[in-house]
Scaffold this motif. Structure first.
Motif, PDB file in Angstrom:
ATOM      1  N   ASP A 135       0.813  -1.223   0.000  1.00 53.39           N
ATOM      2  CA  ASP A 135       0.000   0.000   0.000  1.00 53.39           C
ATOM      3  C   ASP A 135       0.844   1.269   0.000  1.00 53.39           C
ATOM      4  O   ASP A 135       0.339   2.361   0.285  1.00 53.39           O
ATOM      5  CB  ASP A 135      -0.944   0.005   1.200  1.00 53.39           C
ATOM      6  CG  ASP A 135      -0.208  -0.001   2.540  1.00 53.39           C
ATOM      7  OD1 ASP A 135       0.973  -0.400   2.562  1.00 53.39           O
ATOM      8  OD2 ASP A 135      -0.819   0.373   3.558  1.00 53.39           O
ATOM      9  N   ALA A 136       2.116   1.157  -0.344  1.00 55.54           N
ATOM     10  CA  ALA A 136       3.021   2.304  -0.289  1.00 55.54           C
ATOM     11  C   ALA A 136       2.628   3.394  -1.286  1.00 55.54           C
ATOM     12  O   ALA A 136       2.045   3.127  -2.342  1.00 55.54           O
ATOM     13  CB  ALA A 136       4.451   1.859  -0.557  1.00 55.54           C
ATOM     14  N   GLN A 137       2.966   4.636  -0.928  1.00 53.23           N
ATOM     15  CA  GLN A 137       2.876   5.771  -1.831  1.00 53.23           C
ATOM     16  C   GLN A 137       4.280   6.277  -2.119  1.00 53.23           C
ATOM     17  O   GLN A 137       5.122   6.325  -1.216  1.00 53.23           O
ATOM     18  CB  GLN A 137       2.025   6.892  -1.224  1.00 53.23           C
ATOM     19  CG  GLN A 137       0.540   6.573  -1.169  1.00 53.23           C
ATOM     20  CD  GLN A 137      -0.270   7.745  -0.634  1.00 53.23           C
ATOM     21  OE1 GLN A 137      -0.213   8.041   0.558  1.00 53.23           O
ATOM     22  NE2 GLN A 137      -1.017   8.411  -1.508  1.00 53.23           N
ATOM     23  N   PHE A 138       4.520   6.665  -3.369  1.00 56.00           N
ATOM     24  CA  PHE A 138       5.850   7.070  -3.806  1.00 56.00           C
ATOM     25  C   PHE A 138       5.834   8.518  -4.282  1.00 56.00           C
ATOM     26  O   PHE A 138       4.949   8.926  -5.040  1.00 56.00           O
ATOM     27  CB  PHE A 138       6.342   6.170  -4.937  1.00 56.00           C
ATOM     28  CG  PHE A 138       6.456   4.726  -4.557  1.00 56.00           C
ATOM     29  CD1 PHE A 138       7.626   4.226  -4.009  1.00 56.00           C
ATOM     30  CD2 PHE A 138       5.383   3.857  -4.734  1.00 56.00           C
ATOM     31  CE1 PHE A 138       7.732   2.890  -3.645  1.00 56.00           C
ATOM     32  CE2 PHE A 138       5.475   2.520  -4.374  1.00 56.00           C
ATOM     33  CZ  PHE A 138       6.653   2.040  -3.829  1.00 56.00           C
ATOM     34  N   VAL A 139       6.834   9.280  -3.835  1.00 54.46           N
ATOM     35  CA  VAL A 139       7.022  10.651  -4.293  1.00 54.46           C
ATOM     36  C   VAL A 139       8.362  10.708  -5.015  1.00 54.46           C
ATOM     37  O   VAL A 139       9.415  10.490  -4.400  1.00 54.46           O
ATOM     38  CB  VAL A 139       7.000  11.661  -3.131  1.00 54.46           C
ATOM     39  CG1 VAL A 139       7.132  13.083  -3.687  1.00 54.46           C
ATOM     40  CG2 VAL A 139       5.709  11.526  -2.324  1.00 54.46           C
ATOM     41  N   HIS A 140       8.314  10.978  -6.314  1.00 58.71           N
ATOM     42  CA  HIS A 140       9.527  10.989  -7.139  1.00 58.71           C
ATOM     43  C   HIS A 140       9.919  12.431  -7.431  1.00 58.71           C
ATOM     44  O   HIS A 140       9.151  13.195  -8.022  1.00 58.71           O
ATOM     45  CB  HIS A 140       9.262  10.247  -8.453  1.00 58.71           C
ATOM     46  CG  HIS A 140      10.424  10.311  -9.411  1.00 58.71           C
ATOM     47  ND1 HIS A 140      10.268  10.386 -10.779  1.00 58.71           N
ATOM     48  CD2 HIS A 140      11.764  10.305  -9.184  1.00 58.71           C
ATOM     49  CE1 HIS A 140      11.454  10.422 -11.351  1.00 58.71           C
ATOM     50  NE2 HIS A 140      12.369  10.377 -10.401  1.00 58.71           N
ATOM     51  N   LEU A 141      11.118  12.798  -7.004  1.00 63.06           N
ATOM     52  CA  LEU A 141      11.631  14.136  -7.241  1.00 63.06           C
ATOM     53  C   LEU A 141      12.579  14.110  -8.431  1.00 63.06           C
ATOM     54  O   LEU A 141      13.563  13.369  -8.439  1.00 63.06           O
ATOM     55  CB  LEU A 141      12.356  14.659  -5.996  1.00 63.06           C
ATOM     56  CG  LEU A 141      12.787  16.125  -6.037  1.00 63.06           C
ATOM     57  CD1 LEU A 141      11.588  17.043  -6.203  1.00 63.06           C
ATOM     58  CD2 LEU A 141      13.556  16.498  -4.770  1.00 63.06           C
ATOM     59  N   SER A 187      -0.927   6.330  -6.206  1.00 61.41           N
ATOM     60  CA  SER A 187       0.251   5.758  -5.555  1.00 61.41           C
ATOM     61  C   SER A 187       1.556   6.410  -5.990  1.00 61.41           C
ATOM     62  O   SER A 187       2.592   6.154  -5.373  1.00 61.41           O
ATOM     63  CB  SER A 187       0.328   4.246  -5.841  1.00 61.41           C
ATOM     64  OG  SER A 187      -0.760   3.563  -5.271  1.00 61.41           O
ATOM     65  N   TRP A 188       1.527   7.224  -7.035  1.00 61.87           N
ATOM     66  CA  TRP A 188       2.764   7.802  -7.567  1.00 61.87           C
ATOM     67  C   TRP A 188       2.565   9.288  -7.813  1.00 61.87           C
ATOM     68  O   TRP A 188       1.591   9.706  -8.445  1.00 61.87           O
ATOM     69  CB  TRP A 188       3.142   7.122  -8.867  1.00 61.87           C
ATOM     70  CG  TRP A 188       4.487   7.506  -9.404  1.00 61.87           C
ATOM     71  CD1 TRP A 188       4.779   8.563 -10.223  1.00 61.87           C
ATOM     72  CD2 TRP A 188       5.740   6.851  -9.161  1.00 61.87           C
ATOM     73  NE1 TRP A 188       6.125   8.604 -10.510  1.00 61.87           N
ATOM     74  CE2 TRP A 188       6.737   7.561  -9.870  1.00 61.87           C
ATOM     75  CE3 TRP A 188       6.098   5.722  -8.418  1.00 61.87           C
ATOM     76  CZ2 TRP A 188       8.080   7.177  -9.849  1.00 61.87           C
ATOM     77  CZ3 TRP A 188       7.434   5.342  -8.396  1.00 61.87           C
ATOM     78  CH2 TRP A 188       8.417   6.067  -9.111  1.00 61.87           C
ATOM     79  N   HIS A 189       3.498  10.096  -7.297  1.00 63.59           N
ATOM     80  CA  HIS A 189       3.459  11.539  -7.523  1.00 63.59           C
ATOM     81  C   HIS A 189       4.844  11.999  -7.919  1.00 63.59           C
ATOM     82  O   HIS A 189       5.836  11.634  -7.294  1.00 63.59           O
ATOM     83  CB  HIS A 189       3.008  12.278  -6.262  1.00 63.59           C
ATOM     84  CG  HIS A 189       2.901  13.759  -6.440  1.00 63.59           C
ATOM     85  ND1 HIS A 189       1.815  14.361  -7.036  1.00 63.59           N
ATOM     86  CD2 HIS A 189       3.753  14.767  -6.103  1.00 63.59           C
ATOM     87  CE1 HIS A 189       1.996  15.674  -7.052  1.00 63.59           C
ATOM     88  NE2 HIS A 189       3.162  15.947  -6.495  1.00 63.59           N
TER      89      HIS A 189
END
Length: 337
Positions: A135-141, A187-189
């Protein structure tokens, strides 16, 4: 709607500003992201060596491996290692549960309910993280690849050279593009470093919206968290101790040589443009330099493909499921044997 407790993972190419974003999120009253650890991916890759985690003795061995070795950097979390080891030993028999307990302990130490981790290397290991934390959420910089390359070349720990730095950014962009498409906006930002430092409140409001959290103004003052969440030994993160500075954005133009800029524009051009960056209009790179780069790029991607193949083989031999159990994070102890 109930408040989210989904784990949060920050990732990106090395030197893309992930530590800055970590501090911003750590400033949130509900979210805690620790200094970079070294136990999640190594534990996953070596999971067969811990044996059947249905056996209490094996869970105890895993707990010691996580909490008692300096290589894992667990000591930098500032939590009670003995207490965490006991919780892992008494917890559910999955690797994800043990790792989740360790990371959640850091959040609890800071009075937070949401936990996660930050490490640039996670950008190439999202599939593994999803196995551990479904259930993870990922923040990609994302940062201009030329700035990442220029910054990497100035790091005391980077010994792989210019071509490897370019290939690293290229590989991360390709891998993360696929995850953005498959995981979707829940789930992905993704956000750009340049936009974050130019308009921290606006971009952080968007990140908070993605996470299902309220924005707090203190998030735009990450230097207030640097003394807490950035180890003193990491002198290359000294800028995080000061106020936000957008002046380094685009500094590649003076930090890279004309030949390096030409190679970057040639091999990274489409990826740069697709993320809103402008090419320098440099002349074509030297063919010999381009060939050397292609060799490095091929070797790097081949090594990653080999790791993916080994992972598929290892999955067949797993004695236990690996996903984190909700019971591990509820504080409920369990005796499996």
């Amino acid at each position: 709607m109930p408040e989210s407790v989904r784990p949060v993972f920050v990732l990106g190419c090395p030197r893309s500003g992930t530590t800055l974003l970590q501090l911003m999120l750590h400033a949130h009253p509900r979210i805690a992201l620790p200094p970079e650890t070294r136990f999640v991916l190594p534990a996953y890759e070596g999971r067969l060596g811990f044996g059947d985690l249905g056996e209490r003795a094996n869970r105890a061995g895993l707990a010691r491996w996580i909490t008692g070795r300096r290589q894992t950097r667990f000591h930098e979390l500032g939590v009670d290692a003995g207490q965490v080891a006991r919780r892992i030993t008494d917890g559910p028999p999955t690797l994800g549960s043990a790792l989740g307990i360790a990371l959640k302990a850091y959040a609890e130490e800071h009075g937070k309910v949401r936990w996660g981790d930050k490490r640039p290397a996670y950008a190439l290991h999202v599939a593994e993280l999803l196995r551990l934390f479904p259930d993870a959420q990922f923040v990609h910089l994302v940062r201009d690849g030329r700035d990442c390359v220029a910054s990497l070349l100035g790091m005391p720990w980077w010994h792989r050279g210019f071509h490897e730095a370019v290939a690293t950014w290229s590989q991360v962009m390709d891998a993360t593009r696929g995850h953005a498409e498959t995981l979707g906006p829940g789930s992905w930002h993704e956000l750009r470093f340049e936009d974050l430092v130019a308009d921290p409140e606006g971009r952080l409001r968007e990140v908070c919206g993605f996470l299902g959290e309220e924005y707090h103004p203190v998030m735009s003052e990450p230097h207030r968290m640097a003394g807490v969440a950035v180890p003193a030994r990491k002198t290359w993160h000294r800028r995080t101790h000061g106020k936000l500075d957008a002046s380094r954005a685009g500094s590649w133009a003076t930090r890279l040589t004309p030949a390096q800029i030409a190679l970057c524009d040639d091999v990274l051009g489409d990826r740069l443009v697709s993320r809103g960056y402008t090419l320098a209009g440099a002349v074509r790179p030297d063919p010999a330099e381009l060939l050397r780069y292609r060799r490095v790029e091929f070797s790097r991607r081949a090594a990653h493909a080999k790791r993916r193949l080994l992972d598929r083989v290892t999955r067949v031999r797993e004695p236990n499921p690996v996903a984190c159990s909700p019971a591990a994070l509820s504080g409920a102890a369990r005796s499996a044997s």
